[in-house]
Design a protein around this motif. Structure first.
Motif, mmCIF file in Angstrom:
data_model
loop_
_atom_site.group_PDB
_atom_site.id
_atom_site.type_symbol
_atom_site.label_atom_id
_atom_site.label_comp_id
_atom_site.label_asym_id
_atom_site.label_seq_id
_atom_site.Cartn_x
_atom_site.Cartn_y
_atom_site.Cartn_z
ATOM 1 N N ARG A 1 -39.317 4.127 -8.263
ATOM 2 C CA ARG A 1 -39.974 3.972 -9.562
ATOM 3 C C ARG A 1 -38.944 3.940 -10.694
ATOM 4 O O ARG A 1 -39.063 3.152 -11.631
ATOM 5 N N ASN A 2 -37.912 4.788 -10.594
ATOM 6 C CA ASN A 2 -36.859 4.799 -11.623
ATOM 7 C C ASN A 2 -36.142 3.451 -11.684
ATOM 8 O O ASN A 2 -35.806 2.962 -12.765
ATOM 9 N N ILE A 3 -35.920 2.853 -10.518
ATOM 10 C CA ILE A 3 -35.284 1.538 -10.460
ATOM 11 C C ILE A 3 -36.151 0.516 -11.184
ATOM 12 O O ILE A 3 -35.668 -0.271 -12.001
ATOM 13 N N GLY A 4 -37.445 0.531 -10.900
ATOM 14 C CA GLY A 4 -38.372 -0.412 -11.516
ATOM 15 C C GLY A 4 -38.466 -0.255 -13.019
ATOM 16 O O GLY A 4 -38.502 -1.249 -13.754
ATOM 17 N N GLU A 5 -38.485 0.988 -13.507
ATOM 18 C CA GLU A 5 -38.588 1.219 -14.950
ATOM 19 C C GLU A 5 -37.347 0.732 -15.677
ATOM 20 O O GLU A 5 -37.441 0.118 -16.743
ATOM 21 N N LEU A 6 -36.173 0.993 -15.112
ATOM 22 C CA LEU A 6 -34.942 0.517 -15.739
ATOM 23 C C LEU A 6 -34.883 -1.008 -15.741
ATOM 24 O O LEU A 6 -34.521 -1.629 -16.739
ATOM 25 N N PHE A 7 -35.243 -1.616 -14.625
ATOM 26 C CA PHE A 7 -35.168 -3.073 -14.513
ATOM 27 C C PHE A 7 -36.163 -3.753 -15.444
ATOM 28 O O PHE A 7 -35.858 -4.796 -16.025
ATOM 29 N N ARG A 8 -37.343 -3.167 -15.620
ATOM 30 C CA ARG A 8 -38.327 -3.751 -16.549
ATOM 31 C C ARG A 8 -37.830 -3.722 -17.983
ATOM 32 O O ARG A 8 -38.203 -4.564 -18.788
ATOM 33 N N GLU A 9 -36.961 -2.759 -18.320
ATOM 34 C CA GLU A 9 -36.384 -2.685 -19.660
ATOM 35 C C GLU A 9 -35.271 -3.704 -19.867
ATOM 36 O O GLU A 9 -34.744 -3.835 -20.961
ATOM 37 N N GLY A 10 -34.912 -4.422 -18.807
ATOM 38 C CA GLY A 10 -33.863 -5.425 -18.913
ATOM 39 C C GLY A 10 -32.477 -4.898 -18.621
ATOM 40 O O GLY A 10 -31.481 -5.523 -18.967
ATOM 41 N N VAL A 11 -32.391 -3.749 -17.976
ATOM 42 C CA VAL A 11 -31.108 -3.133 -17.663
ATOM 43 C C VAL A 11 -30.699 -3.527 -16.241
ATOM 44 O O VAL A 11 -31.476 -3.353 -15.311
ATOM 45 N N VAL B 1 -25.419 -1.347 -0.799
ATOM 46 C CA VAL B 1 -25.307 -1.285 -2.265
ATOM 47 C C VAL B 1 -25.717 -2.650 -2.812
ATOM 48 O O VAL B 1 -25.177 -3.673 -2.398
ATOM 49 N N PHE B 2 -26.676 -2.651 -3.754
ATOM 50 C CA PHE B 2 -27.236 -3.887 -4.290
ATOM 51 C C PHE B 2 -27.184 -3.877 -5.805
ATOM 52 O O PHE B 2 -27.286 -2.827 -6.440
ATOM 53 N N LEU B 3 -27.057 -5.068 -6.372
ATOM 54 C CA LEU B 3 -27.092 -5.249 -7.819
ATOM 55 C C LEU B 3 -28.340 -6.022 -8.181
ATOM 56 O O LEU B 3 -28.555 -7.132 -7.687
ATOM 57 N N LEU B 4 -29.179 -5.441 -9.033
ATOM 58 C CA LEU B 4 -30.376 -6.106 -9.539
ATOM 59 C C LEU B 4 -30.066 -6.574 -10.959
ATOM 60 O O LEU B 4 -29.771 -5.766 -11.828
ATOM 61 N N SER B 5 -30.115 -7.874 -11.176
ATOM 62 C CA SER B 5 -29.772 -8.449 -12.475
ATOM 63 C C SER B 5 -31.004 -9.068 -13.111
ATOM 64 O O SER B 5 -31.668 -9.890 -12.487
ATOM 65 N N PRO B 6 -31.318 -8.705 -14.356
ATOM 66 C CA PRO B 6 -32.433 -9.334 -15.060
ATOM 67 C C PRO B 6 -32.158 -10.816 -15.310
ATOM 68 O O PRO B 6 -31.044 -11.305 -15.140
ATOM 69 N N ALA B 7 -33.176 -11.533 -15.735
ATOM 70 C CA ALA B 7 -33.091 -12.981 -15.907
ATOM 71 C C ALA B 7 -32.038 -13.371 -16.938
ATOM 72 O O ALA B 7 -31.384 -14.389 -16.797
ATOM 73 N N HIS B 8 -31.842 -12.581 -17.978
ATOM 74 C CA HIS B 8 -30.907 -12.944 -19.052
ATOM 75 C C HIS B 8 -29.467 -12.555 -18.755
ATOM 76 O O HIS B 8 -28.589 -12.782 -19.559
ATOM 77 N N THR B 9 -29.182 -11.968 -17.593
ATOM 78 C CA THR B 9 -27.858 -11.480 -17.262
ATOM 79 C C THR B 9 -27.146 -12.457 -16.341
ATOM 80 O O THR B 9 -27.709 -12.914 -15.355
ATOM 81 N N GLN B 10 -25.909 -12.739 -16.665
ATOM 82 C CA GLN B 10 -25.091 -13.620 -15.832
ATOM 83 C C GLN B 10 -24.108 -12.759 -15.055
ATOM 84 O O GLN B 10 -23.367 -11.970 -15.634
#
Length: 147
Positions: free
Chosen positions: A71-81, A120-129
């Motif tokens: 859940r913590n992962i999802g909340e951070l990712f939804r904020e665009g982090v 180990v994985f990196l989740l990148s939001p849509a605006h991140t290159q």
């Protein structure tokens, strides 16, 4: 000013208050002028607002101990982090569930997921290159034309 103090000031760890090193041409900036273009050397570079810069500089690292921490992962990712997820402390069953959750999360929010290392994985939001250290023109089939 000593060399350690200069290095600390260059890194931004301490405030550089030694006025001896400023030439007269920079006097307008040493008086505390609060212009956004004061320290920009390249005219193509534009400084965004501090809040936007702080938002774009955040990267979270999460090491879940159970599936409930997803859940913590999802909340951070939804904020665009962007989130680095370290699954080394999870059992393989829970690690697979977290990876499935992360894959669905990135798909739903149009982001991307990339394996950085084993578990180990990196989740990148849509605006991140994401920029890799690999050269663009390197041949993929050999090292310096060797097979």
């Amino acid at each position: 000013m000593g060399s350690v103090r200069k290095a600390s000031a260059w890194l931004g760890l301490v405030e550089d208050n030694d006025e001896r090193y400023y030439a007269d041409e920079y006097a307008e900036y040493s008086e505390g002028a609060e212009t956004a273009d004061a320290w920009v050397t390249d005219p193509r570079v534009r400084v965004a607002s501090e809040s936007a810069q702080a938002e774009s500089r955040r990267i979270a690292t999460v090491s879940p101990t159970c599936f409930r921490d997803a859940r913590n992962i999802g909340e951070l990712f939804r904020e665009g982090v962007p989130v680095i997820v370290n699954l080394t402390s999870l059992e393989s069953g829970d690690a697979k569930r977290v990876v499935d959750f992360a894959a669905g999360l990135t798909f739903g929010l149009r982001g991307s997921i990339e394996r950085v290392a084993t578990r180990v994985f990196l989740l990148s939001p849509a605006h991140t290159q994401v920029v890799t250290g690999e050269p663009q023109g390197r041949p993929q089939d050999g090292f310096y034309n060797q097979s």
